[in-house]
Every structure is written in C-alpha cells, then in structure tokens.
Design an enzyme around this catalytic site. Sequence first.
Site, short mmCIF file in Angstrom:
data_model
loop_
_atom_site.label_atom_id
_atom_site.label_comp_id
_atom_site.label_asym_id
_atom_site.label_seq_id
_atom_site.Cartn_x
_atom_site.Cartn_y
_atom_site.Cartn_z
N LYS A 54 -102.44 -33.93 18.31
CA LYS A 54 -101.64 -32.78 17.83
C LYS A 54 -101.10 -33.07 16.43
O LYS A 54 -101.13 -32.21 15.56
CB LYS A 54 -100.48 -32.50 18.79
CG LYS A 54 -100.91 -31.77 20.05
CD LYS A 54 -99.82 -31.72 21.09
CE LYS A 54 -100.39 -31.26 22.43
NZ LYS A 54 -99.50 -31.49 23.57
N GLN A 98 -93.78 -32.86 25.32
CA GLN A 98 -94.99 -33.20 26.06
C GLN A 98 -94.67 -33.44 27.53
O GLN A 98 -93.75 -34.18 27.87
CB GLN A 98 -95.63 -34.46 25.44
CG GLN A 98 -96.96 -34.87 26.04
CD GLN A 98 -98.09 -33.89 25.76
OE1 GLN A 98 -98.11 -33.21 24.73
NE2 GLN A 98 -99.05 -33.82 26.66
N ASP A 121 -95.13 -23.55 23.31
CA ASP A 121 -95.88 -23.72 24.56
C ASP A 121 -95.84 -22.47 25.44
O ASP A 121 -96.63 -22.34 26.37
CB ASP A 121 -95.24 -24.86 25.39
CG ASP A 121 -95.98 -26.17 25.29
OD1 ASP A 121 -97.21 -26.14 25.12
OD2 ASP A 121 -95.33 -27.22 25.40
#
Length: 298
Positions: A54, A98, A121
């Site tokens: 990422k 995460q 997200d």
Amino acid sequence: MTADVIDGKAFAATLRARVGTEARRFEADSGRKAGLAVVLVGEDPASQVYVRSKHKATVEAGMASFEHRLPADAAEAELLALVAQLNADPSVDGILVQLPLPPHMDEAKVIAAIDPDKDVDGFHVVNVGRLATGLHGFVPCTPLGCLMLLKERLGDLSGLEAVVIGRSNIVGKPMAQLLLQESCTVTIAHSRTRNLPEMVRRADIVVAAVGRPEMVKADWIKPGATVIDVGINRLPPTGDESKGRLVGDVAYDEVRDVAGAITPVPGGVGPMTIAVLLRNAVVAAYRNAGLDLPKDRL
Ligand code: GUN
C-alpha cells in the site's frame, strides 16, 4: 465454451494511472498532496506485506503516505489516540487501520473512532448506512473493485441475476448492496444456504467470497455466466513445492469451460483492492478540501 479471462491486473494498472492523474491535479488545485495514513499494529506477516505494498502504491500514485506502526502489545487507548490525531490532521485524507487487530483490541470500537469522511475502507457504520441507502460515502475496496470489473465486462447490469456467496461485512454484504444499486436481482448465499449449487446455477453473475479453496464447481455455473473469484487460498505444498499453490474459491480449470468470463487467481480481483483504495483516498482528498471531482473521472 472457454471463458474470457478478466484481466484484473491490467484494469488495476489503468485505474492506478487515472488515480495518479487526479492526484497530480489535486496537488495543483489545493497546493498539497492527497494523504493516506495506514496503521499497522503488531507484526502479522501477511499484514506487513499488504502495508508495504500500500505504501509503495500510494507513493507511486503521487500521494503522501503516512505509515504508523504500534507494537502488538500496545494498549487499545494508544491506538484510539493515534486515530484521533489522524482524524484531526488536515494533511491526512484517508485512514486505514490494517485488520486483523490483536485479540485484546475491539475492532468495532477502533473502526467507529475513524472519521467517516476519512474512512477509505468504508467499514464505519456511517458508510455502511450510506451505501445501504444510496448516499455518497466510501465503499469497501474489494467489492467496489469487483463491481468495476463487472461493469467493464457487462456494461449495464440491470435485471441480471446475481448470486453472492459469502456474507462478510468486508465483501459479501457490500457486494450485494452494490449489485442491488445496479438493479440486479441479488441473492446472498452462505454456509447455511440449502442447495447452493442450484441457487448458483440461476446466476448471470457469481461472486465467490467464502474462503474455501475451489469450492465452486463447473456444474454450479450457468453457461455464459460471469464469475468473479474473490478467494485467495494457499493449498498445502505437494511434491517438490516449497509453498502450496494459490487458488481461489472457484475451481478455475473446470469452470473456465462453462463460464462466459472469469477472474483468475492471482491476477483477477486481488490487484483491484489497492487500486480502489488509492481511488478512495483521492476522492476523500477532493471532498475534504471542498473541491469538485467530476463523477466520471474516477
Ligand atoms: N486486512 C485485509 N484486507 C483488509 C482491508 O481491505 N482493509 C483493512 N483495513 N484491513 C484488511
């Protein structure tokens, strides 16, 4: 029939290039780079790989990448304080914590602490609610990537029968919402579904997101259907292999003979997730800066 292979890797590369163009335009318009913060707690090897890729992709797209690492035994309060600091930081447009978090942390509580307008997200209940009611918000990256591949392949999805196998908050449920918004007739199947093969055989669109290696067989598929395989499963090594093969939730070799189009594993849905994350981060930057990003540009 041999199915066309849907090249997610190529599509993701094109999307990333478009995101790069918009990120440069954002910098020219706002005088700062769009910023994505990624928080990693602990040392889970798979999470470390994701976070590294990422970071690399964010920088390649011309955006600022802020990486924050906390030890596995960090207190939940420390993570919540970091999230609060990122919420308040005007150079941070998107925040990704995460998952999975260590067992002593409450994931729902941490996600709820993220500013919904920085929740790239799309996991915050406000964004889940926005998606369910058709309002603008952030949509989880993997299902949005699947939808992009489906629209690229099929164009208008209106009236098609879609079966989503799997009911997770990250993939199954948002995927179903997106397909419903495209006017598909949507069925969500799961581990308790009776007569799953018969149900899947109705589908023009099959999205498999169950995490069971090669579960979906050729005789479950209506000839010509479009099959999107979200699964990434590593088989146990055989013979002289040091690592087992990566396979999806779909028995690719046999389903290829029946489907009209299919995503491979690897190289199908997987590369789309990060590309869509970058896209969501640039969209967040435009919104947070009060600038207009025309809908057709990303
Ligand atoms: N862990 C595995 N996939 C994801 C994802 O898409 N977002 C977050 N935050 N964590 C993950």
